[in-house]
Write a protein that holds these residues in place. Sequence first.
Motif, PDB file in Angstrom:
ATOM      1  N   LEU A   1    -120.027  21.724 -30.002  1.00  0.00           N
ATOM      2  CA  LEU A   1    -119.869  22.445 -29.283  1.00  0.00           C
ATOM      3  C   LEU A   1    -117.949  22.282 -27.922  1.00  0.00           C
ATOM      4  N   GLU A   2    -118.460  21.101 -26.983  1.00  0.00           N
ATOM      5  CA  GLU A   2    -117.772  20.465 -26.294  1.00  0.00           C
ATOM      6  C   GLU A   2    -116.454  20.132 -26.716  1.00  0.00           C
ATOM      7  N   LYS A   3    -116.566  19.938 -28.088  1.00  0.00           N
ATOM      8  CA  LYS A   3    -115.363  19.239 -28.569  1.00  0.00           C
ATOM      9  C   LYS A   3    -114.398  20.219 -29.303  1.00  0.00           C
ATOM     10  N   GLU A   4    -114.723  21.473 -29.388  1.00  0.00           N
ATOM     11  CA  GLU A   4    -113.404  22.391 -29.974  1.00  0.00           C
ATOM     12  C   GLU A   4    -112.715  23.185 -28.872  1.00  0.00           C
ATOM     13  N   ASP A   5    -112.286  23.669 -29.045  1.00  0.00           N
ATOM     14  CA  ASP A   5    -110.727  24.145 -28.312  1.00  0.00           C
ATOM     15  C   ASP A   5    -111.579  25.443 -27.872  1.00  0.00           C
TER      16      ASP A   5
ATOM     17  N   LEU B   1    -113.773  28.464 -27.703  1.00  0.00           N
ATOM     18  CA  LEU B   1    -115.424  28.933 -27.349  1.00  0.00           C
ATOM     19  C   LEU B   1    -115.687  30.333 -25.931  1.00  0.00           C
ATOM     20  N   TYR B   2    -114.460  30.279 -25.660  1.00  0.00           N
ATOM     21  CA  TYR B   2    -114.795  31.182 -24.575  1.00  0.00           C
ATOM     22  C   TYR B   2    -113.731  32.759 -25.119  1.00  0.00           C
ATOM     23  N   LYS B   3    -113.064  32.866 -26.254  1.00  0.00           N
ATOM     24  CA  LYS B   3    -113.215  34.095 -27.045  1.00  0.00           C
ATOM     25  C   LYS B   3    -114.358  34.526 -28.004  1.00  0.00           C
ATOM     26  N   ARG B   4    -115.644  33.613 -27.803  1.00  0.00           N
ATOM     27  CA  ARG B   4    -116.655  33.400 -28.424  1.00  0.00           C
ATOM     28  C   ARG B   4    -117.367  33.861 -28.003  1.00  0.00           C
TER      29      ARG B   4
ATOM     30  N   PRO C   1    -112.921  30.182 -18.224  1.00  0.00           N
ATOM     31  CA  PRO C   1    -112.504  29.848 -18.907  1.00  0.00           C
ATOM     32  C   PRO C   1    -112.019  28.636 -19.380  1.00  0.00           C
ATOM     33  N   HIS C   2    -111.464  27.836 -18.693  1.00  0.00           N
ATOM     34  CA  HIS C   2    -111.573  26.105 -19.134  1.00  0.00           C
ATOM     35  C   HIS C   2    -112.972  26.007 -18.236  1.00  0.00           C
ATOM     36  N   ASP C   3    -113.343  25.943 -17.763  1.00  0.00           N
ATOM     37  CA  ASP C   3    -114.613  25.079 -17.425  1.00  0.00           C
ATOM     38  C   ASP C   3    -115.837  25.529 -19.082  1.00  0.00           C
ATOM     39  N   LYS C   4    -115.174  24.304 -20.162  1.00  0.00           N
ATOM     40  CA  LYS C   4    -115.803  24.058 -20.732  1.00  0.00           C
ATOM     41  C   LYS C   4    -117.260  23.870 -21.079  1.00  0.00           C
TER      42      LYS C   4
END
Length: 374
Positions: free
Chosen positions: A154-158, A162-165, A179-182
Amino acid sequence: MAAVAAARAVSLGPGLRGLPRSLPLVVILGATGTGKSTLALQLGQRLGGEIVSADSMQVYEGLDIITNKVSSQEQRLCQHHMISFVDPLVTNYTVVDFRNKATALIEDIFARDKIPIVVGGTNYYIESLLWKVLISTKPQEMDTKKVIDRKVELEKEDGHALYKRLSQVDPEMAAKLHPHDKRKVARSLQVFEETGISHSEFLYRQRAEEGGGPLGGPLRFPNSCILWLHADQTVLDKRLDKRVDDMLAAGLLDELRDFHRRYNQEKVAENSQDYQHGIFQSIGFKEFHEYLITEGKCTPETSNQLLKKGIEALKQVTKRYARKQNRWVKNRFLSRPGPSVPPVYGLEVSDVSKWEESVLEPALEIVQSFVQHI
């Protein structure tokens, strides 16, 4: 010396066999450089206890200087656990893996009528041992039997996607995260994907359990005590600067060079190093990256400047980390007393010349007070 003598009587031999378990889980906390390992070793020797490291970087094999491991000689003086058993190239060793292994070890130490002494370390590793707060997720297996970690995938995704999902499946948790805390966003999504239950719902259920509270689920080991080593900030800063100098004198740069050569040559050459997972998160890797990859490829003057820059950066980040550790203790333990928080005993360690009377003897007396029915 009365406290010391009394504590020695606890040295947990056959006389404790058959008694109800009443031995405490001892947890030693404090900023880096406060002497946690020293106190743990002394308590382990005096009380016949065993030490469980709760440091997320010390689980990896090798790299003893950068991760500040106790020496092999010290490890022989008292049994140590959870040190140097994970391949340093493994990037998916998680806090759940740590918790499962460490709690089994602690249960075994108790079963042998000894006191487990947890030394931290890493905040969330310690929390995983103190509270029932973690959600176990299962790694997925491909047809090739290659195990994959969904969180890493998941961390490889945008990050925005991810945050929207997460906002759609768990708006309550999304509202708590940046939102930036991936990494945290990916973790919450992983929980939902692999269990079908939102992360926030899991946390709500844990807190609602008997013995639970605002910090999470109930205490895993109710008879726990925490020894918090703390020092004057100015004194600690000087001590940490000296620690960095001592690490360099002990061969830190050679250790890093050797690791880069043996394990990391290809990624360094491609400048694709990932400092977000595994051993590479350890303080010291990122700070000397530029110096190491340009060594021998630039002028001696430039190389020396990069070295000085790395040393200064290492000192600064070490001091920042120490402050972060202290803030965690104050926020997690001192500002929220209650039934789900173990008692915390502060020990002042600014003056090491007074260690015996200010730290060791009070610590022995505190632990002795937790040993019941003896």
